[in-house]
Design a protein around this motif. Structure first.
Motif, PDB file in Angstrom:
ATOM      1  N   LYS A   1       0.618  -1.155  -0.046  1.00  0.00           N
ATOM      2  CA  LYS A   1       0.124  -0.108   0.001  1.00  0.00           C
ATOM      3  C   LYS A   1       0.716   1.246  -0.026  1.00  0.00           C
ATOM      4  O   LYS A   1       0.718   2.199  -0.806  1.00  0.00           O
ATOM      5  N   SER A   2       1.909   1.222   0.685  1.00  0.00           N
ATOM      6  CA  SER A   2       2.873   2.451   0.944  1.00  0.00           C
ATOM      7  C   SER A   2       3.436   2.711  -0.697  1.00  0.00           C
ATOM      8  O   SER A   2       3.762   3.676  -0.687  1.00  0.00           O
ATOM      9  N   TRP A   3       3.579   1.676  -1.174  1.00  0.00           N
ATOM     10  CA  TRP A   3       4.374   1.747  -2.578  1.00  0.00           C
ATOM     11  C   TRP A   3       3.347   1.907  -3.788  1.00  0.00           C
ATOM     12  O   TRP A   3       3.929   1.891  -4.809  1.00  0.00           O
ATOM     13  N   GLY A   4       1.956   1.990  -3.333  1.00  0.00           N
ATOM     14  CA  GLY A   4       1.135   2.291  -4.637  1.00  0.00           C
ATOM     15  C   GLY A   4       0.660   0.981  -5.306  1.00  0.00           C
ATOM     16  O   GLY A   4       0.158   1.256  -6.277  1.00  0.00           O
ATOM     17  N   TYR A   5       0.838  -0.056  -4.632  1.00  0.00           N
ATOM     18  CA  TYR A   5       0.403  -1.464  -5.367  1.00  0.00           C
ATOM     19  C   TYR A   5      -0.854  -2.030  -4.916  1.00  0.00           C
ATOM     20  O   TYR A   5      -1.636  -2.675  -5.615  1.00  0.00           O
ATOM     21  N   TYR A   6      -1.301  -1.543  -3.781  1.00  0.00           N
ATOM     22  CA  TYR A   6      -2.458  -2.186  -3.312  1.00  0.00           C
ATOM     23  C   TYR A   6      -3.311  -0.699  -2.484  1.00  0.00           C
ATOM     24  O   TYR A   6      -2.904   0.056  -1.853  1.00  0.00           O
ATOM     25  N   ASN A   7      -4.448  -0.975  -2.866  1.00  0.00           N
ATOM     26  CA  ASN A   7      -5.481   0.121  -2.245  1.00  0.00           C
ATOM     27  C   ASN A   7      -6.721  -0.374  -1.341  1.00  0.00           C
ATOM     28  O   ASN A   7      -7.365   0.220  -0.911  1.00  0.00           O
ATOM     29  N   GLY A   8      -6.377  -1.699  -0.956  1.00  0.00           N
ATOM     30  CA  GLY A   8      -7.362  -2.261  -0.008  1.00  0.00           C
ATOM     31  C   GLY A   8      -6.901  -1.923   1.362  1.00  0.00           C
ATOM     32  O   GLY A   8      -6.260  -1.033   1.707  1.00  0.00           O
ATOM     33  N   SER A   9      -7.951  -2.646   2.246  1.00  0.00           N
ATOM     34  CA  SER A   9      -7.605  -2.510   3.901  1.00  0.00           C
ATOM     35  C   SER A   9      -6.620  -3.180   4.584  1.00  0.00           C
ATOM     36  O   SER A   9      -6.238  -4.385   3.822  1.00  0.00           O
ATOM     37  N   ILE A  10      -5.868  -2.947   5.494  1.00  0.00           N
ATOM     38  CA  ILE A  10      -4.844  -3.634   6.111  1.00  0.00           C
ATOM     39  C   ILE A  10      -5.635  -4.693   7.177  1.00  0.00           C
ATOM     40  O   ILE A  10      -6.010  -4.251   8.313  1.00  0.00           O
ATOM     41  N   ASP A  11      -6.111  -5.514   6.485  1.00  0.00           N
ATOM     42  CA  ASP A  11      -6.983  -6.671   7.386  1.00  0.00           C
ATOM     43  C   ASP A  11      -6.299  -7.900   7.787  1.00  0.00           C
ATOM     44  O   ASP A  11      -6.960  -8.901   8.257  1.00  0.00           O
ATOM     45  N   ASN A  12      -4.985  -8.018   7.202  1.00  0.00           N
ATOM     46  CA  ASN A  12      -4.179  -9.259   7.731  1.00  0.00           C
ATOM     47  C   ASN A  12      -4.855 -10.565   6.842  1.00  0.00           C
ATOM     48  O   ASN A  12      -4.632 -11.511   7.519  1.00  0.00           O
ATOM     49  N   VAL A  13      -5.585 -10.417   6.061  1.00  0.00           N
ATOM     50  CA  VAL A  13      -6.036 -11.416   5.070  1.00  0.00           C
ATOM     51  C   VAL A  13      -5.729 -11.435   3.661  1.00  0.00           C
ATOM     52  O   VAL A  13      -6.056 -10.496   3.021  1.00  0.00           O
ATOM     53  N   TYR A  14      -5.076 -12.326   3.369  1.00  0.00           N
ATOM     54  CA  TYR A  14      -4.723 -12.605   1.931  1.00  0.00           C
ATOM     55  C   TYR A  14      -5.788 -12.817   1.036  1.00  0.00           C
ATOM     56  O   TYR A  14      -5.850 -13.875   0.405  1.00  0.00           O
ATOM     57  N   GLY A  15      -6.496 -11.868   0.566  1.00  0.00           N
ATOM     58  CA  GLY A  15      -7.590 -11.976  -0.227  1.00  0.00           C
ATOM     59  C   GLY A  15      -7.378 -11.616  -1.607  1.00  0.00           C
ATOM     60  O   GLY A  15      -6.183 -11.529  -1.936  1.00  0.00           O
ATOM     61  N   TYR A  16      -8.444 -11.430  -2.459  1.00  0.00           N
ATOM     62  CA  TYR A  16      -8.074 -11.479  -3.781  1.00  0.00           C
ATOM     63  C   TYR A  16      -7.214 -10.030  -4.141  1.00  0.00           C
ATOM     64  O   TYR A  16      -6.247  -9.989  -5.107  1.00  0.00           O
ATOM     65  N   GLN A  17      -7.590  -8.897  -3.541  1.00  0.00           N
ATOM     66  CA  GLN A  17      -6.902  -7.818  -3.668  1.00  0.00           C
ATOM     67  C   GLN A  17      -5.479  -7.644  -3.433  1.00  0.00           C
ATOM     68  O   GLN A  17      -4.487  -7.405  -4.203  1.00  0.00           O
ATOM     69  N   THR A  18      -5.127  -8.482  -2.396  1.00  0.00           N
ATOM     70  CA  THR A  18      -3.776  -8.810  -1.995  1.00  0.00           C
ATOM     71  C   THR A  18      -3.043  -9.564  -2.941  1.00  0.00           C
ATOM     72  O   THR A  18      -1.826  -9.437  -3.351  1.00  0.00           O
ATOM     73  N   PHE A  19      -3.872 -10.540  -3.207  1.00  0.00           N
ATOM     74  CA  PHE A  19      -3.345 -11.594  -4.281  1.00  0.00           C
ATOM     75  C   PHE A  19      -2.703 -10.927  -5.769  1.00  0.00           C
ATOM     76  O   PHE A  19      -1.744 -10.745  -6.308  1.00  0.00           O
ATOM     77  N   THR A  20      -3.722  -9.877  -6.205  1.00  0.00           N
ATOM     78  CA  THR A  20      -3.584  -9.233  -7.647  1.00  0.00           C
ATOM     79  C   THR A  20      -2.390  -8.050  -7.440  1.00  0.00           C
ATOM     80  O   THR A  20      -1.493  -7.955  -8.153  1.00  0.00           O
ATOM     81  N   ALA A  21      -2.349  -7.748  -6.152  1.00  0.00           N
ATOM     82  CA  ALA A  21      -1.200  -6.451  -5.594  1.00  0.00           C
ATOM     83  C   ALA A  21      -0.069  -7.303  -5.734  1.00  0.00           C
ATOM     84  O   ALA A  21       0.964  -6.750  -6.221  1.00  0.00           O
ATOM     85  N   VAL A  22       0.157  -8.426  -5.163  1.00  0.00           N
ATOM     86  CA  VAL A  22       1.444  -9.059  -5.062  1.00  0.00           C
ATOM     87  C   VAL A  22       1.718  -9.303  -6.414  1.00  0.00           C
ATOM     88  O   VAL A  22       2.795  -9.301  -6.937  1.00  0.00           O
ATOM     89  N   LYS A  23       0.759 -10.074  -7.358  1.00  0.00           N
ATOM     90  CA  LYS A  23       1.254 -10.361  -8.633  1.00  0.00           C
ATOM     91  C   LYS A  23       1.798  -9.083  -9.347  1.00  0.00           C
ATOM     92  O   LYS A  23       2.783  -8.872 -10.267  1.00  0.00           O
ATOM     93  N   TYR A  24       1.047  -7.862  -9.291  1.00  0.00           N
ATOM     94  CA  TYR A  24       1.410  -6.459  -9.825  1.00  0.00           C
ATOM     95  C   TYR A  24       2.848  -6.304  -9.522  1.00  0.00           C
ATOM     96  O   TYR A  24       3.762  -5.738 -10.311  1.00  0.00           O
ATOM     97  N   PHE A  25       3.000  -6.242  -8.135  1.00  0.00           N
ATOM     98  CA  PHE A  25       4.416  -5.922  -7.683  1.00  0.00           C
ATOM     99  C   PHE A  25       5.607  -6.966  -8.219  1.00  0.00           C
ATOM    100  O   PHE A  25       6.618  -6.435  -8.488  1.00  0.00           O
ATOM    101  N   GLN A  26       5.514  -8.132  -8.431  1.00  0.00           N
ATOM    102  CA  GLN A  26       6.158  -9.160  -8.862  1.00  0.00           C
ATOM    103  C   GLN A  26       6.552  -8.845 -10.350  1.00  0.00           C
ATOM    104  O   GLN A  26       7.612  -8.956 -11.001  1.00  0.00           O
TER     105      GLN A  26
END
Length: 235
Positions: free
Chosen positions: A58-83
């Motif tokens: 989120k701090s680097w602009g890859y993720y705009n979801g909430s910090i909920d400690n759950v690896y959901g779809y938004q986190t998954f796609t953000a990780v792929k984008y970062f990679q």
């Protein structure tokens, strides 16, 4: 008497077959069971570590979801984008390489041997960045480029790890154009070691640029510290 001997022999053979099978399986399985398992977080994972991944992204602009400690779809796609943006395997799994690029220490880093390994990885990554950014520059200028990375890790405006600084989106041309993967020269390794050992020819700079290739007008506004080779080092 003969029948008893035959039965006894058969029993012995059966026991030996069982023992050989057991020992064989143990030899085959043991290395797997005793292997150090790589740390990885993926779709469905939960916990503070996932929250740390979300915060970094989120701090680097890859993720705009909430910090909920759950690896959901938004986190998954953000990780792929970062990679995809940082030359990593694009699988949506936050394994060791992705965590390292995010500047997140894995549990294995707590041991002294792992710490040594982590230091070696930092040195190699710093050497690769120097190699990609400053091949052909004077040796002092190569060390200065490494020093800029280290200076950023101590500046609250930037990530606090070498990997975090190196892979911060848009921070270094070598990441964008793939020069970080160029054939590594010994000078770059030596320069990384000198920078890590405390030599800072940049004079505390957190920016540098080549005026002949710079496309940002903003970078010219940074106070100049010194010029080494083709690079201007700035605050």
């Amino acid at each position: 008497m003969t029948k008893k001997i035959l039965k006894f022999r058969k029993a012995i053979i059966l026991v030996l077959v069982i023992l050989v099978t057991y020992i064989g399986n143990s030899i085959f399985i043991a290395p797997y069971n005793n292997a150090v398992q790589a740390i990885a977080y993926y779709y469905g994972s939960k916990g503070n570590a996932v929250g740390s991944i979300q915060k970094k992204l989120k701090s680097w602009g890859y993720y705009n979801g909430s910090i909920d400690n759950v690896y959901g779809y938004q986190t998954f796609t953000a990780v792929k984008y970062f990679q995809s943006k940082n030359g990593l395997k694009v699988d949506g799994v936050a394994g060791d390489a992705t965590l390292k690029a995010l500047g997140i220490n894995t549990a294995s880093n707590n041991s002294s041997s792992s710490q040594s390994s982590g230091n070696s990885q930092d040195e190699l990554l710093l050497a690769r960045l120097i190699n990609g950014e400053a091949r052909g520059e004077p040796y002092e200028g190569q060390v200065a480029v490494g020093s800029v990375v280290l200076n950023r890790t101590r500046d609250p405006r930037f990530p606090s790890s070498i990997a975090g600084v190196v892979y911060q989106p848009g921070a270094f041309t070598a990441i964008v154009d793939g020069q970080i993967h160029a054939n590594l020269e010994q000078n770059s390794i030596n320069a990384a070691r000198d920078a890590l050992n405390g030599w800072d020819p940049s004079g505390g700079a957190v920016y540098y640029f080549n005026p002949a290739t710079a496309t940002s007008n903003w970078i010219w506004s940074r106070p100049l510290i010194k010029v080494i080779g083709k690079h201007r080092f700035c605050r």
